[in-house]
Design an enzyme around this catalytic site. Structure first.
Site, short mmCIF file in Angstrom:
data_model
loop_
_atom_site.label_atom_id
_atom_site.label_comp_id
_atom_site.label_asym_id
_atom_site.label_seq_id
_atom_site.Cartn_x
_atom_site.Cartn_y
_atom_site.Cartn_z
N TYR A 143 0.85 -1.19 0.00
CA TYR A 143 0.00 0.00 0.00
C TYR A 143 0.88 1.23 0.00
O TYR A 143 1.82 1.33 0.79
CB TYR A 143 -0.89 0.00 1.24
CG TYR A 143 -1.78 1.23 1.38
CD1 TYR A 143 -2.83 1.45 0.50
CD2 TYR A 143 -1.56 2.16 2.39
CE1 TYR A 143 -3.65 2.57 0.63
CE2 TYR A 143 -2.37 3.29 2.53
CZ TYR A 143 -3.41 3.48 1.65
OH TYR A 143 -4.21 4.60 1.78
N ASP A 238 9.41 3.06 -0.57
CA ASP A 238 8.36 3.72 0.21
C ASP A 238 8.60 3.36 1.68
O ASP A 238 8.21 2.30 2.15
CB ASP A 238 6.98 3.26 -0.26
CG ASP A 238 5.86 3.95 0.53
OD1 ASP A 238 6.18 4.74 1.45
OD2 ASP A 238 4.68 3.70 0.22
N LYS A 266 4.59 9.30 8.53
CA LYS A 266 4.40 8.73 9.87
C LYS A 266 5.38 9.26 10.91
O LYS A 266 5.18 10.36 11.42
CB LYS A 266 4.36 7.21 9.77
CG LYS A 266 3.17 6.78 8.87
CD LYS A 266 2.73 5.35 8.96
CE LYS A 266 1.39 5.18 8.26
NZ LYS A 266 1.39 4.43 7.03
#
Ligand SMILES: *Cc1c(COP(=O)(O)O)cnc(C)c1O
Length: 428
Positions: A143, A238, A266
């Site tokens: 994702y 990523d 994050k």
């Protein structure tokens, strides 16, 4: 009498789609109704009905120091008093960029944005512009946020809901996305053979978090680096979840790979909205206003987010932090493995640093297909039993759990006791 959470959710459902602002929060994958949180402190959070939980979701990764860390709160208070946003240059942006460039040798220049989604979609646009190619390669179950090109065989909430793709993504765009199973070097070689001079970028979660935690097999990332290098394809790591999480320098430090571009998010926001994309200067200098590839943001690099991120990274640089996270998390996962084995519950636990998933399957989990074999009904029961005992695990089998620097040996012991009880209820 309904609980306050139930009352709030009943109202929320009339106001927001599914009652939530992000799908997995709705608890659909585990049954039951979501719990509304009122406050958090350290490893604990407390719901609106006054019940407390040891938290292993940690806002899905950002809160590596735990909730309301006193130094982060103080930094935020100071920043708020000076003004929350200027839409002009501020010192904090320079400082956070410097911290990122220092920690990630592959990142020569970086652009700060407001979310992981924004970071990956901007990195893709840049890779397409730099290579003058349109196709991209991603891995099944990874994702990378919810932008159109990347919502193809995506994990996380999409895996949870069992949606193969999303309606609303134009077919013509999805057709430009090539997908390959994670950890499958043979399929990867085949994809590069078929699409060789057409792939602008290959994007990967170097340690997957979004189908649950799945580490790379030895040689997989190396093969990906070699193939992208040969074909002039931009390799994007990523590291929105893994960056500053599994090591200060992320997966690229741990596995010693030099990607062309990196996306972060994050942890770098310390609980406030921040994302970043960066990489070699020859790519980044194509971004406006240095170059022609447009990307902008009203609140990008705002002083509040910079303050929380900078303070978080400062604490993470103190000696012994990652060693302690690693040993505490391994105590927890070793305990889960031992207890489940003792009680005859089939469990496979994957862990890298302070990121882990307990899959309810006897078989190794190395890709999306093997993750999907996990018994989601058993996970739902396990989740419910833990919740009842005051332990908050991710409300889906296909999400990573996290440990923070605020978790204690006592928290781990209490969690293992709750898990032991949950496993007893599941034994065959
Ligand atoms: C969370 C995540 C994203 C998306 O970040 P948002 O801030 O939720 O948009 C992208 N990639 C990975 C690997 C993630 O874990």
């Amino acid at each position: 009498m309904p609980t306050k959470s139930q009352e709030l959710f009943a109202k929320a459902r009339l106001l927001m789609p599914g009652g939530v602002n992000s799908p997995v929060r709705a608890f659909r994958a585990v049954g039951g109704e979501p719990i509304f949180m009122a406050s958090g402190k350290g490893a604990m959070m407390t719901d609106v009905d006054g019940r407390s939980y040891i938290d292993y979701v940690l806002s899905w990764g950002p809160l590596i120091l735990g909730h309301a860390h006193p130094e982060v709160v103080e930094a935020l208070e100071r920043a708020a008093e000076l003004g929350t946003s200027f839409g002009a240059c501020t010192p904090g942006e320079v400082e956070l960029a410097e911290r990122i460039v220092e920690a990630y040798p592959s990142v020569e220049r970086v652009r700060l944005v407001n979310s992981g989604t924004e970071a990956t979609l901007s990195a893709l646009r840049l890779a397409r512009a730099a290579t003058r190619r349109d196709k991209i390669l991603k891995f099944e179950g990874c994702y990378h946020g919810h932008s159109d090109s990347l919502l193809v065989k995506a994990g996380s909430g999409v895996a949870t809901l069992g949606l193969p793709d999303s309606p609303g993504v134009p077919r013509a765009l999805a057709e430009l996305t090539v997908t390959v199973p994670f950890n499958d070097t043979v399929a990867l070689e085949e994809a590069f053979r078929v699409h060789r001079h057409e792939l602008a970028a290959a994007i990967v979660e170097p340690v997957v978090g979004n189908m649950g935690c799945v580490p790379p097999r030895q040689g997989f990332l190396e093969k990906l680096r070699a193939l992208t290098h040969e074909q002039g394809t931009v390799l994007i790591f990523d590291e929105v979840m893994t960056g500053f999480r599994i090591a200060y320098g992320g997966a690229q430090q741990l596995y010693k790979i030099d990607p062309d571009m990196t996306t972060l998010g994050k942890v770098i926001g310390g609980g406030l909205p921040v994302g970043a994309y960066g990489g070699k200067a020859r790519f980044m200098d194509l971004v406006a206003p240095a170059g022609p590839v447009y990307q902008a943001g009203t609140l990008s690099g705002n002083p509040l987010a910079m303050a929380a991120g900078l303070k978080t990274l400062e604490v993470l640089r103190r000696p012994g932090i990652y060693e302690r996270l690693d040993s505490l998390t391994s105590k927890l996962t070793n305990g889960l493995i031992a207890e489940s084995a003792r009680l005859g519950v089939a469990l496979t636990v994957n862990r890298v640093g302070s990121m882990f998933t307990a899959f309810f399957t006897p078989d190794p989990v190395s890709d999306y297909a093997s993750a999907k074999k996990a018994d989601t009904a058993a996970y739902g029961l396990f989740f419910g039993s833990l919740l009842e005992a005051g332990v908050y695990f991710p409300p889906s089998q296909f999400e990573a759990a996290f440990v923070s620097t605020s978790h204690s040996e006592g928290d781990v012991a209490a969690t293992l006791q709750a898990a032991n009880f949950a496993f007893s209820g599941l034994r065959p």
